[in-house]
Enzyme design. Sequence first.
Site, PDB file in Angstrom:
ATOM      1  CE  LYS A 180      -4.401   1.467   1.905  1.00  0.00           C
ATOM      2  NZ  LYS A 180      -5.601   1.060   2.632  1.00  0.00           N
ATOM      3  CD  GLU A 217     -19.587  -2.365   7.590  1.00  0.00           C
ATOM      4  OE1 GLU A 217     -19.736  -3.452   6.973  1.00  0.00           O
ATOM      5  OE2 GLU A 217     -18.685  -1.545   7.306  1.00  0.00           O
ATOM      6  NE  ARG A 268     -22.629  -3.916   2.587  1.00  0.00           N
ATOM      7  CZ  ARG A 268     -21.415  -4.066   2.055  1.00  0.00           C
ATOM      8  NH1 ARG A 268     -20.437  -4.516   2.811  1.00  0.00           N
ATOM      9  NH2 ARG A 268     -21.198  -3.783   0.804  1.00  0.00           N
TER      10      ARG A 268
HETATM   11  N1  HTL Z   1     -17.265  -0.601   5.258  1.00  0.00           N
HETATM   12  C1  HTL Z   1     -17.747  -0.867   4.035  1.00  0.00           C
HETATM   13  C2  HTL Z   1     -18.903  -1.804   3.885  1.00  0.00           C
HETATM   14  N2  HTL Z   1     -17.225  -0.315   2.946  1.00  0.00           N
HETATM   15  C3  HTL Z   1     -16.189   0.541   3.067  1.00  0.00           C
HETATM   16  N3  HTL Z   1     -15.714   1.079   1.941  1.00  0.00           N
HETATM   17  C4  HTL Z   1     -15.642   0.840   4.320  1.00  0.00           C
HETATM   18  C5  HTL Z   1     -16.223   0.244   5.391  1.00  0.00           C
HETATM   19  C6  HTL Z   1     -14.534   1.842   4.520  1.00  0.00           C
HETATM   20  N4  HTL Z   1     -13.297   1.473   3.803  1.00  0.00           N
HETATM   21  C7  HTL Z   1     -12.831   2.093   2.658  1.00  0.00           C
HETATM   22  S1  HTL Z   1     -11.425   1.383   2.108  1.00  0.00           S
HETATM   23  C8  HTL Z   1     -11.380   0.301   3.410  1.00  0.00           C
HETATM   24  C9  HTL Z   1     -12.462   0.479   4.258  1.00  0.00           C
HETATM   25  C10 HTL Z   1     -12.681  -0.282   5.497  1.00  0.00           C
HETATM   26  C11 HTL Z   1     -10.245  -0.682   3.546  1.00  0.00           C
HETATM   27  C12 HTL Z   1     -10.250  -1.672   2.444  1.00  0.00           C
HETATM   28  O1  HTL Z   1      -9.161  -2.534   2.571  1.00  0.00           O
HETATM   29  P1  HTL Z   1      -8.729  -3.386   1.333  1.00  0.00           P
HETATM   30  O2  HTL Z   1      -8.141  -2.348   0.290  1.00  0.00           O
HETATM   31  O3  HTL Z   1      -7.685  -4.318   1.784  1.00  0.00           O
HETATM   32  O4  HTL Z   1      -9.927  -4.002   0.702  1.00  0.00           O
HETATM   33  P2  HTL Z   1      -6.781  -1.486   0.398  1.00  0.00           P
HETATM   34  O5  HTL Z   1      -7.159  -0.125   0.877  1.00  0.00           O
HETATM   35  O6  HTL Z   1      -6.257  -1.448  -0.997  1.00  0.00           O
HETATM   36  O7  HTL Z   1      -5.839  -2.174   1.306  1.00  0.00           O
HETATM   37  C13 HTL Z   1     -13.393   3.221   1.969  1.00  0.00           C
HETATM   38  O8  HTL Z   1     -14.453   3.670   2.276  1.00  0.00           O
HETATM   39  C14 HTL Z   1     -12.657   3.861   0.854  1.00  0.00           C
END
Ligand code: HTL
Length: 633
Positions: A282, A368, A396
């Site tokens: 990342k 959630e 959710r």
């Molecule tokens: N809960 C839900 C259902 N959707 C989102 N988007 C979030 C919370 C908030 N959120 C993000 S990005 C992210 C979260 C928790 C982390 C995702 O991790 P992943 O991707 O490993 O999938 P990475 O960032 O490339 O490591 C946003 O709202 C943008």
Amino acid sequence: MTQPDTPLLDRIRSPEDLRRLRPGELPALAEELRREIVARVAETGGHLAASLGAVELAVALHYVFDTPHDRIVWDVGHQTYAHKILTGRREAMRALRRRGGIAGFPRRDESPYDAFGTGHSSTSISAALGMAVAAARGGGRRRVVAVIGDGAMTAGMAFEALNHGGDLDADLLVVLNDNEMSISPNVGALSNYFARVLSSRLYTTVREGGKRVLDHLPPVRELARRAEEHMKGMVVPGTLFEELGFQYFGPFDGHDLPSLVRALRNVRDLPGPRLLHVITRKGKGYAPAEADPCTYHGVGPFDPASGRPRASGAASPTYTQVFSDWVCDMAERDPRLVAITPAMREGSGLVAFSERFPDRYHDVGIAEQHAVTFAAGLACEGLRPVVAIYSTFLQRAYDQLVHDVALQNLPVLLAIDRAGLVGPDGPTHGGAFDLSYLRCVPNLTIMAPADEAECRRMLTTGFLLDGPAAVRYPRGTGPGVPVPQDLEPLPVGRGELRREGRDVAILAFGAPLAAALEAGAALDATVANMRFVKPLDEDLVLALARGHGLLVTVEENAVAGGAGSAVAECLARHGLAVPLLQLGLPDRFVAHATRAEQLAECGLDADGIRAAVEARLGRSAEVRPIARRSAGR
Ligand code: HTL
Ligand code: MG
């Protein structure tokens, strides 16, 4: 930052152009993309670290697949800046997340290359599976890819889709983009499993050799190899997914373009469900983001040379900070308090709590539904759970709130952040509906603070109740009133009169109170701070209805079913036919812009409120700006 030198990128208007490049040119292109992303996001702000980590993935996918005929579904969609640049939106990136500009997430109406709109996580495998099944029914040749992060993979929905997809035998490729990070470090048993996969000798060998792992071993030899690895006590990568019916390939270095392209070509046309495990970093390629991917997950404008933010910190605390202080203070006083976040430690203000009370802190992953029912279980046994959650993500967990918490009347406090308009993240992340979807649920007490001090007192009020409660507060800062340090509750179901005027009474619910007071002064209207959406202060509503010719409700929630509807129901129940004007969010999704722009667009700033009231009264509907008092506001 000056415009970076980008000779390869300058030749690319669409993935067609990309596919004309020689494989050897791709790594240089990735570097150009990376510099371009840093330069753009430094100006606009946005989700930097995830997009930097997915540059090679975007290049390789568009290089190997026939997009947009082949579908790529990006989970969450916050990692798509390289994808956007490669698909004809390079110039449009200058207005990323700005009013009238392109969105920070994929949108079907923005580009044919955005196969599916995302923003909330863990939807990609389900959507891609639907597309794959539809393609099979149509008899056409269409490949479908879901790109999902290790964080997004922690959600139930991702598993529901794997469970279905592995059984359907659909032609679907899932690319697992594993950087061991959600927004903060990823959590959970699955994350531990990935970590074991990575530390296994197999991967180490691969990484050191820089060679492909995709050996097409005959099944028997493959089986023997795995048995051998098992006997050595090692984690065999992918067993979990193989058991679910997905052919597993990997792990691959997600920044090694030649190996990525080769791997994608090899798995591209295999039949059935496949999972390609890709390891990325990342923030890759931008030192400050690599060093601190959590901070650079989502950023405002910054100086690209130093990585430091351009805006100085706000003078008054955000509502998130008010919650953060409250939850630590209340935990200090009440050992029953347990705090829960579904993967939003930073955004929800639980960093300090997680450090001070690690035993009473639970990051449950992007889950959630589980967060809310887990809280219900804790509450059954006498603990006092506080679920810190964004309005948009609570959507959710609606059934869990109704069925597991409210029906059993359990004392769970929902600290609902980002309620209302959220600015540049746009409608995927907007909290437009919580008052509507919460108000109809029995047993629930619902509060909306108009300022920081009230927010703290409402959190205390909800926490001390013997049933479920919700406090919903907006993104950003409030009016800046001093926050008392005590932990005093408010009288439940009581609003307060803030201004006495004539003819018109404005009933403000939560954050819009400041604008309502300003409009009220200009109109010489009565203004009430209602505080409680449920139970509604019916005495106050009825008194105002009897003393005024027009009631005006103001809320930062959809008008449909919101707090104003509660007032309408109250008037109807008491047979009062007082004219009522309900101001709030319109029945459409409000596009990204700054929060102030969105509020103005929805008529929820002082000018908008006043204009709406005057229009209803039949006075001039033309908007005359209210003279601003310069100081003290
Ligand atoms: N809960 C839900 C259902 N959707 C989102 N988007 C979030 C919370 C908030 N959120 C993000 S990005 C992210 C979260 C928790 C982390 C995702 O991790 P992943 O991707 O490993 O999938 P990475 O960032 O490339 O490591 C946003 O709202 C943008
Ligand atoms: Mg991740």
